[in-house]
Write an enzyme that holds these catalytic residues in place. Structure first.
Site, PDB file in Angstrom:
ATOM      1  N   ILE A 117      16.060  35.303  -2.610  1.00 43.18           N
ATOM      2  CA  ILE A 117      15.681  36.171  -1.499  1.00 43.18           C
ATOM      3  C   ILE A 117      14.890  37.371  -1.978  1.00 43.18           C
ATOM      4  O   ILE A 117      14.028  37.894  -1.251  1.00 43.18           O
ATOM      5  CB  ILE A 117      16.916  36.599  -0.664  1.00 43.18           C
ATOM      6  CG1 ILE A 117      16.472  37.297   0.618  1.00 43.18           C
ATOM      7  CG2 ILE A 117      17.846  37.489  -1.490  1.00 43.18           C
ATOM      8  CD1 ILE A 117      15.521  36.481   1.488  1.00 43.18           C
ATOM      9  N   GLY A 138      20.631  29.538   2.240  1.00 34.80           N
ATOM     10  CA  GLY A 138      21.158  30.754   2.848  1.00 34.80           C
ATOM     11  C   GLY A 138      20.387  31.953   2.333  1.00 34.80           C
ATOM     12  O   GLY A 138      19.206  31.863   2.008  1.00 34.80           O
ATOM     13  N   GLU A 139      21.060  33.103   2.272  1.00 33.07           N
ATOM     14  CA  GLU A 139      20.465  34.356   1.783  1.00 33.07           C
ATOM     15  C   GLU A 139      19.322  34.870   2.659  1.00 33.07           C
ATOM     16  O   GLU A 139      18.601  35.780   2.254  1.00 33.07           O
ATOM     17  CB  GLU A 139      19.921  34.203   0.347  1.00 33.07           C
ATOM     18  CG  GLU A 139      20.900  33.750  -0.693  1.00 33.07           C
ATOM     19  CD  GLU A 139      20.255  33.595  -2.075  1.00 33.07           C
ATOM     20  OE1 GLU A 139      19.090  34.011  -2.253  1.00 33.07           O
ATOM     21  OE2 GLU A 139      20.925  33.063  -2.971  1.00 33.07           O
ATOM     22  N   ALA A 140      19.093  34.290   3.823  1.00 32.55           N
ATOM     23  CA  ALA A 140      17.932  34.598   4.670  1.00 32.55           C
ATOM     24  C   ALA A 140      16.641  34.071   4.063  1.00 32.55           C
ATOM     25  O   ALA A 140      15.545  34.496   4.427  1.00 32.55           O
ATOM     26  CB  ALA A 140      17.811  36.095   4.951  1.00 32.55           C
TER      27      ALA A 140
END
EC number: 2.4.2.21
Length: 338
Positions: A104, A304-306
């Site tokens: 990210i 995930g993690e944006a």
């Protein structure tokens, strides 16, 4: 005072969702019609520009200041072996975010995004939701308020994501309770568990749903009983962004699941949201359908993690560049007569 100091304040916010600015949308539509291209030829890029116009209240929206916020929390259900990684990895990854070494960090930088990490009591996991509510009412309100507090009113755009070992199990439980279906309909491999791990996850979700079945199925009660601190914080951030009229880019399955309890009671909660991508987690496509969101990207991601949301912001920037920087037919001296 916290943004959601009481359950009543949270419920009231859900009943007071602002709508987009229709006059700004109409003005943006008029501009689109004057640009040097056939009508509709830029497809969803045109839709994105109109979407941003409505929430920013101006015909030529901008993304001068955008942020990705990653919320982190730990889950008591990891005691049941629902993840391929131990709970300690949550804190280790938060340290990696802060050191600039995670995906990210690279992806938010490439998209021109500020990065904010909000770690929520990592040394105190939520309770095991198969035998107790994951959070007390006070704990859930604190997490919702932490999410709201992370939203800067000066932002033009917010992307949200998470880090939390075990949270794909919590997300599956939230979706099943909110939208129905069997646990197996929502459970997937998450961080990469094998068939036995998936069976354990299904069993945990089934026990959790059964244990809490005879409790109120309100957005708040569902979040606190089956969610996690980082999940509730994402819900609080998205709700606060709506109250501030800041458009939001959602990430994957867990970020969408944070909205599931809210959307089941108030479908309009997703009106200011863009789904950045559809992940490989099997329940994500089904969840997006229930949320009424069409993903911008499908890149076989499941981190995930944006991370997916961050990549989608580059598409959003491209949409606004075309909308704002193209010449009109009159400016270019090009005929637009049929």
């Amino acid at each position: 005072m916290s943004a959601f100091a009481t359950v009543a304040a949270f419920d009231a916010a859900l009943r007071a969702l602002p709508a987009p600015d229709e006059a700004a949308i109409a003005a943006a539509v008029e501009r689109q019609a004057s640009l040097t291209k056939p009508a509709g030829s830029l497809g969803r890029l045109e839709d994105i520009a109109l979407f941003l116009a409505g929430w920013q209240g101006k015909a030529r929206p901008t993304v001068d200041r955008a942020r990705v916020t990653v919320f982190a929390g730990n889950h008591g259900i990891t005691a049941h072996g629902v993840s391929a990684f131990p709970p300690a990895v949550t804190a280790q990854m938060v340290a990696n975010f802060e050191a600039g070494g995670a995906a990210i960090n690279a992806l938010s930088g490439a998209a021109g995004l500020e990065l904010k990490v909000v770690a929520l009591e990592l040394d105190r996991p939520t309770a095991d939701f198969t035998v107790a509510p994951a959070m007390s009412a006070a704990e859930c309100l604190a997490a919702l308020s932490a999410g709201a507090a992370a939203v800067d009113p000066a932002l033009d755009l917010l992307a949200v994501g998470e880090m939390g070992i075990g949270n794909s199990t919590a997300a599956a439980a939230l979706c099943a309770r909110s939208f129905g279906g069997a646990a197996r309909d929502w459970v997937g491999p998450g961080t990469g568990v094998d068939a036995d791990g998936i069976a354990r996850k299904i069993a945990v979700v089934e026990r959790g749903l059964s244990f809490h079945d005879n409790t109120p199925h309100t957005p708040f009660e569902t979040l606190r009983r089956l969610g996690g601190r980082e999940i509730a914080a994402m819900a609080g951030a998205v709700l606060q962004a709506r109250l501030l009229r800041i458009p939001v880019v959602m990430d994957g399955f867990i970020s969408g699941a944070a909205l599931a309890p809210l959307a089941a009671a108030c479908p309009a909660i997703t009106d200011h949201c863009i789904a950045g991508h559809v992940s490989l987690e099997p329940g994500h496509a089904r969840l997006l359908d229930r949320l009424g969101l069409i993903p911008l990207l499908s890149l076989n991601m499941r981190l995930g993690e944006a991370s997916g949301a961050a990549i989608a912001v580059s598409i959003i920037r491209a949409a606004l560049a075309a909308h704002n920087n193209m010449a009109t037919f009159a400016e270019a001296g090009v005929s637009n007569a049929p």
